[in-house]
Design a protein around this motif. Structure first.
Motif, PDB file in Angstrom:
ATOM      1  N   VAL A 336      48.858 -57.530 -20.109  1.00  0.00           N
ATOM      2  CA  VAL A 336      49.338 -56.958 -21.317  1.00  0.00           C
ATOM      3  C   VAL A 336      49.790 -55.306 -21.168  1.00  0.00           C
ATOM      4  O   VAL A 336      49.526 -54.661 -20.181  1.00  0.00           O
ATOM      5  CB  VAL A 336      48.345 -56.809 -22.525  1.00  0.00           C
ATOM      6  N   GLN A 337      50.105 -54.750 -22.187  1.00  0.00           N
ATOM      7  CA  GLN A 337      50.415 -53.078 -22.284  1.00  0.00           C
ATOM      8  C   GLN A 337      49.925 -52.625 -23.355  1.00  0.00           C
ATOM      9  O   GLN A 337      49.870 -53.396 -24.534  1.00  0.00           O
ATOM     10  CB  GLN A 337      51.956 -52.973 -22.242  1.00  0.00           C
ATOM     11  N   VAL A 338      49.651 -51.265 -23.499  1.00  0.00           N
ATOM     12  CA  VAL A 338      49.349 -50.806 -24.588  1.00  0.00           C
ATOM     13  C   VAL A 338      50.423 -49.978 -25.287  1.00  0.00           C
ATOM     14  O   VAL A 338      51.268 -49.351 -24.552  1.00  0.00           O
ATOM     15  CB  VAL A 338      48.064 -49.588 -24.536  1.00  0.00           C
ATOM     16  N   SER A 339      50.766 -50.455 -26.420  1.00  0.00           N
ATOM     17  CA  SER A 339      51.890 -49.954 -26.991  1.00  0.00           C
ATOM     18  C   SER A 339      51.982 -49.354 -28.456  1.00  0.00           C
ATOM     19  O   SER A 339      50.905 -48.843 -28.676  1.00  0.00           O
ATOM     20  CB  SER A 339      52.946 -51.143 -27.138  1.00  0.00           C
ATOM     21  N   THR A 340      52.946 -49.070 -29.122  1.00  0.00           N
ATOM     22  CA  THR A 340      52.834 -48.164 -30.385  1.00  0.00           C
ATOM     23  C   THR A 340      53.359 -49.206 -31.631  1.00  0.00           C
ATOM     24  O   THR A 340      54.303 -50.081 -31.234  1.00  0.00           O
ATOM     25  CB  THR A 340      53.514 -46.977 -30.539  1.00  0.00           C
ATOM     26  N   LEU A 341      52.822 -48.857 -32.731  1.00  0.00           N
ATOM     27  CA  LEU A 341      53.443 -49.659 -33.933  1.00  0.00           C
ATOM     28  C   LEU A 341      54.669 -49.562 -34.121  1.00  0.00           C
ATOM     29  O   LEU A 341      55.658 -50.470 -34.432  1.00  0.00           O
ATOM     30  CB  LEU A 341      52.571 -49.319 -35.132  1.00  0.00           C
ATOM     31  N   GLU A 342      55.473 -48.221 -33.986  1.00  0.00           N
ATOM     32  CA  GLU A 342      56.618 -47.762 -34.187  1.00  0.00           C
ATOM     33  C   GLU A 342      57.465 -48.824 -33.228  1.00  0.00           C
ATOM     34  O   GLU A 342      58.745 -49.031 -33.584  1.00  0.00           O
ATOM     35  CB  GLU A 342      57.038 -46.380 -33.851  1.00  0.00           C
ATOM     36  N   LYS A 343      57.139 -48.824 -31.817  1.00  0.00           N
ATOM     37  CA  LYS A 343      57.799 -49.653 -30.894  1.00  0.00           C
ATOM     38  C   LYS A 343      57.887 -50.986 -30.889  1.00  0.00           C
ATOM     39  O   LYS A 343      58.878 -51.534 -30.846  1.00  0.00           O
ATOM     40  CB  LYS A 343      57.408 -49.043 -29.491  1.00  0.00           C
ATOM     41  N   ALA A 344      56.415 -51.414 -31.104  1.00  0.00           N
ATOM     42  CA  ALA A 344      56.383 -52.898 -31.127  1.00  0.00           C
ATOM     43  C   ALA A 344      56.604 -53.740 -32.555  1.00  0.00           C
ATOM     44  O   ALA A 344      57.119 -54.786 -32.533  1.00  0.00           O
ATOM     45  CB  ALA A 344      55.091 -53.298 -30.663  1.00  0.00           C
ATOM     46  N   THR A 345      56.398 -52.999 -33.795  1.00  0.00           N
ATOM     47  CA  THR A 345      56.510 -53.641 -34.906  1.00  0.00           C
ATOM     48  C   THR A 345      57.190 -52.956 -36.136  1.00  0.00           C
ATOM     49  O   THR A 345      56.810 -52.572 -37.070  1.00  0.00           O
ATOM     50  CB  THR A 345      55.338 -53.969 -35.606  1.00  0.00           C
ATOM     51  N   PRO A 346      58.502 -52.351 -35.621  1.00  0.00           N
ATOM     52  CA  PRO A 346      59.366 -51.353 -36.582  1.00  0.00           C
ATOM     53  C   PRO A 346      59.403 -52.295 -37.774  1.00  0.00           C
ATOM     54  O   PRO A 346      59.505 -51.407 -39.190  1.00  0.00           O
ATOM     55  CB  PRO A 346      60.512 -51.200 -35.699  1.00  0.00           C
ATOM     56  N   LYS A 347      59.615 -53.450 -37.951  1.00  0.00           N
ATOM     57  CA  LYS A 347      60.105 -54.069 -39.206  1.00  0.00           C
ATOM     58  C   LYS A 347      58.951 -53.977 -40.115  1.00  0.00           C
ATOM     59  O   LYS A 347      59.218 -53.971 -41.382  1.00  0.00           O
ATOM     60  CB  LYS A 347      60.449 -55.545 -38.915  1.00  0.00           C
ATOM     61  N   LEU A 348      57.881 -54.217 -39.490  1.00  0.00           N
ATOM     62  CA  LEU A 348      56.555 -54.040 -40.332  1.00  0.00           C
ATOM     63  C   LEU A 348      56.469 -52.731 -40.803  1.00  0.00           C
ATOM     64  O   LEU A 348      55.974 -52.790 -42.304  1.00  0.00           O
ATOM     65  CB  LEU A 348      55.282 -54.470 -39.508  1.00  0.00           C
ATOM     66  N   LEU A 349      56.768 -52.033 -40.389  1.00  0.00           N
ATOM     67  CA  LEU A 349      56.613 -50.360 -40.995  1.00  0.00           C
ATOM     68  C   LEU A 349      57.624 -50.232 -42.017  1.00  0.00           C
ATOM     69  O   LEU A 349      57.079 -49.607 -43.081  1.00  0.00           O
ATOM     70  CB  LEU A 349      56.534 -49.376 -39.805  1.00  0.00           C
ATOM     71  N   VAL A 350      58.845 -50.750 -41.685  1.00  0.00           N
ATOM     72  CA  VAL A 350      59.747 -50.574 -42.877  1.00  0.00           C
ATOM     73  C   VAL A 350      59.505 -51.299 -44.072  1.00  0.00           C
ATOM     74  O   VAL A 350      59.642 -50.685 -45.165  1.00  0.00           O
ATOM     75  CB  VAL A 350      61.117 -50.934 -42.330  1.00  0.00           C
ATOM     76  N   LYS A 351      58.843 -52.670 -43.973  1.00  0.00           N
ATOM     77  CA  LYS A 351      58.672 -53.416 -45.054  1.00  0.00           C
ATOM     78  C   LYS A 351      57.595 -52.792 -45.760  1.00  0.00           C
ATOM     79  O   LYS A 351      57.484 -52.956 -46.896  1.00  0.00           O
ATOM     80  CB  LYS A 351      58.420 -54.767 -44.522  1.00  0.00           C
ATOM     81  N   LYS A 352      56.619 -52.062 -45.213  1.00  0.00           N
ATOM     82  CA  LYS A 352      55.681 -51.617 -46.021  1.00  0.00           C
ATOM     83  C   LYS A 352      56.051 -50.120 -46.524  1.00  0.00           C
ATOM     84  O   LYS A 352      55.291 -49.647 -47.543  1.00  0.00           O
ATOM     85  CB  LYS A 352      54.247 -51.377 -45.159  1.00  0.00           C
TER      86      LYS A 352
END
Length: 352
Positions: A336-352
């Motif tokens: 695995v890798q340690v990533s960021t919310l912005e990089k891995a789940t941008p759609k989730l951030l936009v939706k919220k």
């Protein structure tokens, strides 16, 4: 007259050195100590001032948590929905799932797992699917969550240092999640291993490439939950398992997985998975041995929990050896890798 003057002069000659000596001694006794003490008084005051400034400079700044979205938690006791900022939610999940006296790096690893879990769950489109528009419950069905009042009741006078320590761990990892092929993982975790973690497909359906068996030698030494025993009578076992047991211990035939946990148990014409036996009998683990003593059956277990993913006591053992939370995460979740919310789940951030 001359003779008298001579005597007087002679007396003066020996008195003068004495006077000088006495005066010198008096000077050292009263004046010099004053000269010595005054600078040291000044040094002490300066030192105290320096120490105070150092304390103020090194005092931990108030921890701020920046949450990009809220989590709606269904409270099982009241059936009410509690709206909690993401990072505050992670703080309270870690506080509910891992002992606060664990090493800071272990708490950071737990924070990363907790944040990854809710992120992965919400990216599957689970927002608002529960009663009252809740996203998750506050139970082991999702992640255990206790709010401030509940934690104060549990911790009592230890509340402040425990919540501050956990908040520090969450703040150090905020905004970070665990990914595999750029997607949030299923960050399974459990209390105590039997010395190994379990392959995902050996306990659940489906093989996940990052949930592979690895050695976890720390648990036996530091976990109070490593060994356990439960004793059942023959009638109790027959009732709980729905089988008829012969009087021979050989009636139980066991096979084991790669991690040495029980894969199957054959009792007469009935075959159970190790997980089935664990759940039906309420065992801490599906690594068990069975011995018969008189009319009783003794189940001796190793480990506590399903065994898949990160061992919490193992993580604490690694942290005690100086491993970082990234090293802990990358050990228990392979590849695995340690990533960021912005990089891995941008759609989730936009939706919220």
């Amino acid at each position: 007259m001359a003779k008298w003057q001579y005597k007087k002069t002679k007396q003066s000659n020996w008195k003068m050195p004495v006077i000088v000596i006495v005066a010198t001694l008096l000077t050292f006794m009263f004046i010099v100590p004053t000269i010595i003490v005054i600078p040291f008084k000044g040094d002490n005051a300066t030192q105290a001032s320096i120490e105070k400034q150092a304390e103020e400079a090194t005092a931990a700044a108030p921890v701020t948590l920046d949450s990009p979205f809220d989590v709606n938690v269904l409270r099982s006791e009241t059936d009410e929905v509690e709206k909690v900022p993401l990072e505050d939610y992670v703080v309270h999940v870690v506080a509910s799932e891992m002992p606060a006296d664990f090493e800071l790096e272990a708490l950071k690893a737990q924070a990363l797992a907790a944040r990854t879990y809710i992120t992965q769950y919400l990216t599957q489109g689970q927002q608002g699917k529960l009663e009252g528009g809740a996203d998750v419950t506050d139970t082991v069905q999702h992640q255990v969550y206790k709010n401030e009042d509940e934690l104060r009741q549990v911790w009592g006078s230890d509340y402040h240092w425990k919540i501050e320590k956990i908040t520090e761990a969450v703040a150090a990892t905020q905004g970070k999640i665990i990914t595999y092929s750029n997607q949030p993982i299923t960050p399974a975790f459990f209390s105590t291993s039997n010395g190994y973690t379990e392959n995902s497909e050996d306990y659940w359906e489906g093989e996940l490439p990052y949930l592979r068996t690895v050695e976890s030698p720390w648990d036996e030494e530091i976990s109070p939950k490593f060994f356990d025993q439960k004793i059942f009578t023959k009638p109790e076992l027959e009732k709980k398992l729905g089988v008829t047991i012969s009087s021979q211990i050989n009636d139980f035939q066991l096979t084991r997985t790669e991690s040495k946990r029980v894969e199957t148990v054959k009792i007469g014409d009935n075959t159970f998975s190790g997980r089935d036996i664990r759940e039906k009998l309420g065992l801490p683990s599906n690594d068990f041995t069975i011995t018969k003593k008189d009319d009783h059956y003794v189940f001796t277990t190793k480990g506590y929990g399903h065994g898949v993913g990160m061992s919490q006591y193992g993580a604490n053992g690694m942290a005690k050896e100086g491993k970082t939370y990234e090293e802990i995460i990358e050990y228990y979740y392979q590849g695995v890798q340690v990533s960021t919310l912005e990089k891995a789940t941008p759609k989730l951030l936009v939706k919220k």
